[in-house]
Each structure stands twice: as structure tokens, then as C-alpha cells.
Write an enzyme that holds these catalytic residues in place. Structure first.
Site, PDB file in Angstrom:
ATOM      1  N   HIS A   1       0.879  -1.189   0.000  1.00 35.62           N
ATOM      2  CA  HIS A   1       0.000   0.000   0.000  1.00 35.62           C
ATOM      3  C   HIS A   1       0.907   1.228   0.000  1.00 35.62           C
ATOM      4  O   HIS A   1       1.722   1.393  -0.896  1.00 35.62           O
ATOM      5  CB  HIS A   1      -0.908  -0.108   1.238  1.00 35.62           C
ATOM      6  CG  HIS A   1      -2.065   0.838   1.293  1.00 35.62           C
ATOM      7  ND1 HIS A   1      -2.457   1.639   0.251  1.00 35.62           N
ATOM      8  CD2 HIS A   1      -2.945   1.103   2.306  1.00 35.62           C
ATOM      9  CE1 HIS A   1      -3.521   2.351   0.609  1.00 35.62           C
ATOM     10  NE2 HIS A   1      -3.827   2.052   1.855  1.00 35.62           N
TER      11      HIS A   1
ATOM     12  N   HIS B   1      -1.788  -2.435  -9.753  1.00 35.74           N
ATOM     13  CA  HIS B   1      -2.767  -1.855  -8.835  1.00 35.74           C
ATOM     14  C   HIS B   1      -3.969  -2.772  -8.784  1.00 35.74           C
ATOM     15  O   HIS B   1      -4.340  -3.363  -9.800  1.00 35.74           O
ATOM     16  CB  HIS B   1      -3.198  -0.454  -9.312  1.00 35.74           C
ATOM     17  CG  HIS B   1      -3.853   0.327  -8.234  1.00 35.74           C
ATOM     18  ND1 HIS B   1      -5.191   0.226  -7.957  1.00 35.74           N
ATOM     19  CD2 HIS B   1      -3.333   1.187  -7.328  1.00 35.74           C
ATOM     20  CE1 HIS B   1      -5.470   1.009  -6.938  1.00 35.74           C
ATOM     21  NE2 HIS B   1      -4.360   1.606  -6.525  1.00 35.74           N
TER      22      HIS B   1
ATOM     23  N   ASP C   1       2.879   5.665  -6.970  1.00 39.60           N
ATOM     24  CA  ASP C   1       4.049   5.617  -6.099  1.00 39.60           C
ATOM     25  C   ASP C   1       5.357   5.539  -6.860  1.00 39.60           C
ATOM     26  O   ASP C   1       6.411   5.864  -6.331  1.00 39.60           O
ATOM     27  CB  ASP C   1       3.945   4.426  -5.146  1.00 39.60           C
ATOM     28  CG  ASP C   1       2.923   4.700  -4.073  1.00 39.60           C
ATOM     29  OD1 ASP C   1       2.789   5.875  -3.707  1.00 39.60           O
ATOM     30  OD2 ASP C   1       2.259   3.764  -3.630  1.00 39.60           O
TER      31      ASP C   1
HETATM   32  N1  CMC Z   1       5.529  -7.114 -10.182  1.00 37.25           N
HETATM   33  C1  CMC Z   1       5.421  -8.363 -10.735  1.00 37.25           C
HETATM   34  N2  CMC Z   1       4.279  -9.068 -10.812  1.00 37.25           N
HETATM   35  C2  CMC Z   1       3.178  -8.498 -10.299  1.00 37.25           C
HETATM   36  C3  CMC Z   1       3.199  -7.217  -9.707  1.00 37.25           C
HETATM   37  C4  CMC Z   1       4.434  -6.531  -9.681  1.00 37.25           C
HETATM   38  N3  CMC Z   1       4.512  -5.307  -9.131  1.00 37.25           N
HETATM   39  N4  CMC Z   1       1.963  -6.900  -9.283  1.00 37.25           N
HETATM   40  C5  CMC Z   1       1.186  -7.947  -9.590  1.00 37.25           C
HETATM   41  N5  CMC Z   1       1.905  -8.905 -10.204  1.00 37.25           N
HETATM   42  C6  CMC Z   1       1.402 -10.178 -10.743  1.00 37.25           C
HETATM   43  C7  CMC Z   1       1.140 -11.184  -9.629  1.00 37.25           C
HETATM   44  O1  CMC Z   1       2.260 -11.995  -9.399  1.00 37.25           O
HETATM   45  C8  CMC Z   1      -0.049 -11.947 -10.179  1.00 37.25           C
HETATM   46  O2  CMC Z   1       0.445 -12.892 -11.110  1.00 37.25           O
HETATM   47  P1  CMC Z   1      -0.319 -14.316 -11.310  1.00 37.25           P
HETATM   48  O3  CMC Z   1      -1.675 -13.974 -11.829  1.00 37.25           O
HETATM   49  O4  CMC Z   1       0.535 -15.022 -12.298  1.00 37.25           O
HETATM   50  O5  CMC Z   1      -0.349 -14.958  -9.959  1.00 37.25           O
HETATM   51  C9  CMC Z   1      -0.842 -10.906 -10.972  1.00 37.25           C
HETATM   52  O6  CMC Z   1       0.116  -9.891 -11.330  1.00 37.25           O
HETATM   53  C10 CMC Z   1      -1.964 -10.248 -10.154  1.00 37.25           C
HETATM   54  O7  CMC Z   1      -1.412  -9.789  -8.925  1.00 37.25           O
HETATM   55  P2  CMC Z   1      -2.207  -9.742  -7.556  1.00 37.25           P
HETATM   56  O8  CMC Z   1      -1.240  -9.761  -6.428  1.00 37.25           O
HETATM   57  O9  CMC Z   1      -3.277 -10.781  -7.566  1.00 37.25           O
HETATM   58  O10 CMC Z   1      -2.885  -8.326  -7.686  1.00 37.25           O
HETATM   59  P3  CMC Z   1      -3.501  -7.515  -6.493  1.00 37.25           P
HETATM   60  O11 CMC Z   1      -4.589  -6.723  -7.093  1.00 37.25           O
HETATM   61  O12 CMC Z   1      -3.850  -8.404  -5.353  1.00 37.25           O
HETATM   62  O13 CMC Z   1      -2.288  -6.589  -6.012  1.00 37.25           O
HETATM   63  C11 CMC Z   1      -0.786  -4.788  -5.793  1.00 37.25           C
HETATM   64  C12 CMC Z   1      -2.143  -5.249  -6.343  1.00 37.25           C
HETATM   65  C13 CMC Z   1      -0.706  -3.261  -5.925  1.00 37.25           C
HETATM   66  C14 CMC Z   1      -0.685  -5.138  -4.311  1.00 37.25           C
HETATM   67  C15 CMC Z   1       0.341  -5.468  -6.607  1.00 37.25           C
HETATM   68  O14 CMC Z   1       0.262  -5.114  -7.975  1.00 37.25           O
HETATM   69  C16 CMC Z   1       1.729  -5.144  -6.052  1.00 37.25           C
HETATM   70  O15 CMC Z   1       2.181  -5.819  -5.116  1.00 37.25           O
HETATM   71  N6  CMC Z   1       2.418  -4.080  -6.626  1.00 37.25           N
HETATM   72  C17 CMC Z   1       3.684  -3.639  -6.097  1.00 37.25           C
HETATM   73  C18 CMC Z   1       3.448  -2.781  -4.850  1.00 37.25           C
HETATM   74  C19 CMC Z   1       2.908  -1.413  -5.199  1.00 37.25           C
HETATM   75  O16 CMC Z   1       3.406  -0.732  -6.088  1.00 37.25           O
HETATM   76  N7  CMC Z   1       1.871  -0.984  -4.455  1.00 37.25           N
HETATM   77  C20 CMC Z   1       1.321   0.369  -4.565  1.00 37.25           C
HETATM   78  C21 CMC Z   1      -0.081   0.378  -5.071  1.00 37.25           C
HETATM   79  S1  CMC Z   1      -0.578   2.040  -5.542  1.00 37.25           S
HETATM   80  C22 CMC Z   1      -0.632   2.917  -4.054  1.00 37.25           C
HETATM   81  C23 CMC Z   1      -1.753   2.570  -3.168  1.00 37.25           C
HETATM   82  O17 CMC Z   1      -2.899   2.714  -3.588  1.00 37.25           O
HETATM   83  O18 CMC Z   1      -1.487   2.192  -2.032  1.00 37.25           O
END
Ligand code: CMC
Length: 429
Positions: free
Chosen positions: A266, A307, A365
Site C-alpha cells: 500500500h 494496482h 508511487d
Molecule cells: N511485479 C510483478 N508481478 C506483479 C506485480 C508486480 N509489481 N503486481 C502484480 N503482479 C502479478 C502477480 O504476481 C499476479 O500474477 P499471477 O496472476 O501469475 O499470480 C498478478 O500480477 C496479479 O497480482 P495480484 O497480487 O493478484 O494483484 P492484487 O490486485 O492483489 O495486487 C498490488 C495489487 C498493488 C498489491 C500489486 O500489484 C503489487 O504488489 N504491486 C507492487 C506494490 C505497489 O506498487 N503498491 C502500490 C499500489 S498504488 C498505491 C496505493 O494505492 O497504495
């Protein structure tokens, strides 16, 4: 709301269950599953991927189209024409202020920027090397021990004063947490300065010299606060609502929000972006890190990408990228190695099939970290700055909930532990 209904048929039961469907002004319809409990069933949705936890009129996001609206106004228009405090007014009261309303609002926020003098001594309980977010969790929660006259959540006036206090005091506490970590004297706020100027003054000023805050950097800071002001039911806002649903006081609820924001998935992501760029260290190593991000067996993720809601682009990231360009030009930064890595990483990720297929775009971010670094803000303060900006969103949601009808938030679970069994005495285990 509408007369539409969903029908749920359940294996082994003759009668189908009818569930009401509600329509909002925008966005997908929602099925009201509240009646399922009487059928002896719960719904199961870990991570709240398809669950609306409340009704709200504050912010709307269309992740597919890359749209973010505050009270109906697009974020790019607010970023271009408005400022942070005006956006605070909009979020809190639902309409843009008139000139007189804005002046009164800004004036009242300025009146509340100082913190109780005893809070200064409170800081001494922390280690010098404490993370500023750890300090913020503590001192913001502690505000409830200092401002007893705004704790009655059933009194609208108390809620208003608490809102003013939180918005006004967050930059002061944020700057204090930084000054404490570097062993410099705390700076009192200067109420002749704008919100963002005042924050930069308290961060970088010292009592021996007049502060000299660059208007371009202050404008960039104001935009960072504005772009983080609210984002509907994200993890920290939902935490604030959940904490508030038990009747907890606003300062305690916002402290809970700060704790939820701290995580790297987050608000902690902006700090994690810079740490990742430092770890990559050189453009020649980008491919290695991109390969790691794509490897299912490696927990590494590209910080600042992806995201939960935006699956096209993050509209805040677009504005933030422009702001980053302005700040770098103002500061004459052209050859920063970390920025070079960031730019290259962005290019690679945007053209790589893995990121394209999974719709992983640079988020807010990714660029905010770059701006904050250029302004000279230490990495450990990045998430604190996010918390300062988001405070108004947390309060707006908390207030919306408290002033309407609400019940204590109490999710259910799918239990997969042991069925009942008899206690085994120690000597028989
Ligand atoms: N790098 C590599 N792979 C990724 C990433 C990433 N940053 N984000 C998602 N994926 C992949 C993940 O491994 C999954 O692959 P698979 O379908 O093969 O298992 C797929 O994409 C979907 O990911 P998810 O974890 O199910 O997606 P989510 O909606 O639960 O998570 C997130 C969203 C923001 C937590 C995630 O994209 C992440 O960890 N990003 C990096 C951290 C980040 O930048 N966070 C800030 C978000 S914006 C500020 C805020 O609003 O707080």
C-alpha cells in the site's frame, strides 16, 4: 437503488434465494447478500475483490478506464486547477468552496497547525533511529490523549474540530518525526505560508535562518498531497472505517489507518520503489530484476507497478509523471543514476508481454518516489507524506460513516481448522 434481483440456486435446496440488486450513480451493480445469513450461508471473498463494504458518495474509480473522480470532479482537473486544501474542502463537504468559504476553511486549518507543547516531549520516548511511520502511529493515536474536547463522535461539532485538527497537525507531526530522527530542533509552523510551503519549512528550515521555500517545489508538494487525498475503499481507508465502526475516536481511527498504510503493498510502496532502484543499482541489472519479477517462484515484485483497481493506467501516475518532469527541470537534475534506472525500467515494463498481459502499469508511487527524492525528502519519510495527504480521505470516509447509519464491521470466515476435540492433559501429549 433498483428493483432488480439476483436469484441464487443452492445445490440440495429446492427454493432459490432472491437477493436485491442495487445500482449506484456509476460503476457495477451490487448484489445485497446480507440476507444469506438467514439461509445459514456466508459469502467468501478474501481480499474483498468483489465486495462493496459500504455505500459512499465521496470518490469513484473506474479502474478499466483509468478514471478517478472526487465528488464527481476528475483528478487531473483538480490537480491542474485546484490545490490540496480546496480538495480537502471538496472531499469533506461535497462541493467546491466559494472564495469566502475557501478563505474561512484555510484560515481555520492554519489556526490548528500547532500541536500541544507536551507532544514535543512525547517524542523523546522514541529511539532516534525509529522509523518515522512508527512515530506517526504512536503520536497520531496519542492526539486522543491531548484533545479531549473533540472526542464525542456523536457531536457533529466535535467531529468537525477533530477533522480540522488532524488535517492541520499531520504536517507538523510529520516534520517533527523527521527532525527528531536527524537531531534538529522542531520547527513551529508559520501560518503565513501555504499548507505545502509550511510543511517544507518545518522539514528543511531551522530556527537560525529564514526559510526559503521554492514555489515550484511547494507546488509539487501540494500536488503530491492532492493526488493522495483519497482513493475510496483502499486498505487504510477500510481500516479507518472498520476501526470507526466500533465507535473508536477519530485520532485512534486515523492511527489505525496509518498502520495499514505502512505496508509495502500500500503506502509503503513509494519507499520500496526507491529501495528497489538502489538495489538494482545500475541499468545493466534491470533485466535480471525484471526476470525475477516474472518468476513465479521468486516473491520479488517490481515496486510501483500494478494496482488492485487500475487495470489500464493510474490517472494519478499521469499527473505525477508531469510533476516529476517539472521538479527535475526546476532542480536541473538530468543525470541522476536512480532516475535513469527508473526511466529504463518503466520503458521495459511497458513493453514486456508479462506486464502488458497482467495490466501492470506504473502506479502513483513509482513517480512520487522520484519527485520526493529530487526534493530532498529522505526515503523513510515517503510513506509519512502519503499519510499526510490521505488524512483528509480517511476523515471524510469516517465522517460519512458516523453521520449516516452504520453497524459495527464484523466479517465472517470459512473455518477450516479442527472440529471440536477433547483437551489432552500435558503428560499425555
Ligand atoms: N511485479 C510483478 N508481478 C506483479 C506485480 C508486480 N509489481 N503486481 C502484480 N503482479 C502479478 C502477480 O504476481 C499476479 O500474477 P499471477 O496472476 O501469475 O499470480 C498478478 O500480477 C496479479 O497480482 P495480484 O497480487 O493478484 O494483484 P492484487 O490486485 O492483489 O495486487 C498490488 C495489487 C498493488 C498489491 C500489486 O500489484 C503489487 O504488489 N504491486 C507492487 C506494490 C505497489 O506498487 N503498491 C502500490 C499500489 S498504488 C498505491 C496505493 O494505492 O497504495
Amino acid at each position: 437503488m433498483s428493483d432488480k434481483k439476483a436469484t441464487l440456486t443452492i445445490d440440495g435446496r429446492e427454493e432459490a434465494v432472491e437477493l436485491p440488486i442495487y445500482s449506484g450513480t456509476l460503476g457495477p451493480d451490487v448484489v445485497d447478500v446480507g440476507g444469506l445469513t438467514s439461509q445459514g450461508m456466508f459469502t467468501y471473498d478474501p481480499g474483498f475483490v468483489s465486495t462493496a463494504s459500504c455505500e459512499s458518495q465521496i470518490t469513484y474509480i473506474d479502474g478499466g478506464q483509468g478514471i478517478l473522480l472526487h465528488r464527481g470532479y476528475p483528478i487531473d482537473q483538480l490537480a491542474e486547477h485546484s490545490d490540496y486544501l480546496e480538495t480537502c474542502y471538496l472531499l469533506l463537504y461535497g462541493e467546491l468552496p466559494t472564495a469566502a468559504e475557501k478563505e474561512a476553511f484555510v484560515g481555520t486549518v492554519h489556526l490548528h497547525t500547532m500541536v500541544h507543547e507536551q507532544i514535543r516531549t512525547f517524542f523523546n520516548g522514541f529511539r532516534r533511529d525509529a522509523h518515522p511511520m512508527a512515530i506517526m502511529c504512536g503520536v497520531v493515536g496519542a492526539l486522543s490523549a491531548f484533545y479531549h474536547d473533540s472526542l464525542d463522535i456523536s457531536d457533529e461539532k466535535h467531529r468537525q474540530i477533530a477533522a480540522f485538527r488532524l488535517i492541520a497537525k499531520m504536517p507538523t507531526l510529520a516534520a517533527m518525526s523527521y527532525k527528531f530522527s536527524v537531531g534538529q530542533p522542531f520547527m513551529y509552523p508559520d501560518n503565513d505560508l501555504s499548507y505545502a510551503e509550511n510543511f517544507l519549512h518545518m522539514m528543511f528550515g531551522n530556527p537560525c535562518e529564514p526559510s526559503n521555500v521554492s514555489p515550484v517545489l511547494a507546488r509539487a508538494m501540494d500536488r503530491i498531497f492532492l493526488l493522495h487525498a483519497d482513493h475510496e475503499q483502499n486498505a487504510s481507508t477500510s481500516t479507518v472505517r472498520l476501526a470507526g465502526s466500533s465507535g473508536a475516536n477519530p485520532f485512534a481511527c486515523i492511527a489505525a489507518g496509518i498502520a495499514a498504510l505502512w505496508g509495502p503493498s500500500h503506502g509503503g510502496a513509494n519507499e520500496a520503489v526507491l529501495e528497489m532502484l538502489e538495489e538494482i543499482g545500475d541499468v545493466s541489472r534491470i533485466d535480471e530484476f525484471v526476470a525475477r519479477a516474472k518468476d513465479k517462484d521468486d516473491p520479488f515484485r517490481l515496486m510501483g507497478f500494478g494496482h488492485r483497481v487500475y487495470k489500464n493506467f493510474d490517472p494519478r501516475a499521469k499527473v505525477m509523471k508531469e510533476a516529476a518532469d517539472d521538479v527535475l527541470a526546476e532542480l536541473g537534475i538530468t543525470d541522476d543514476p536512480l532516475l535513469e534506472i527508473a526511466k529504463r525500467l518503466e520503458e521495459i515494463a511497458l513493453s514486456d508481454d508479462y506486464f502488458i498481459e497482467k495490466k501492470l502499469y506504473p502506479n502513483v508511487d513509482f513517480y512520487s518516489g522520484i519527485i520526493l527524492k529530487a526534493i530532498g525528502i529522505p526515503t523513510s519519510m515517503f510513506t509519512v507524506i502519503f499519510a499526510v495527504g490521505r488524512t483528509v480521505g480517511w476523515i471524510a470516509h469516517w465522517n460519512e460513516m458516523i453521520s449516516g447509519s452504520y453497524r459495527i464491521g464484523r466479517p465472517r470466515q470459512l473455518y477450516t481448522g479442527y472440529a471440536q476435540r477433547d483437551f489432552v492433559p500435558l503428560e499425555k501429549r
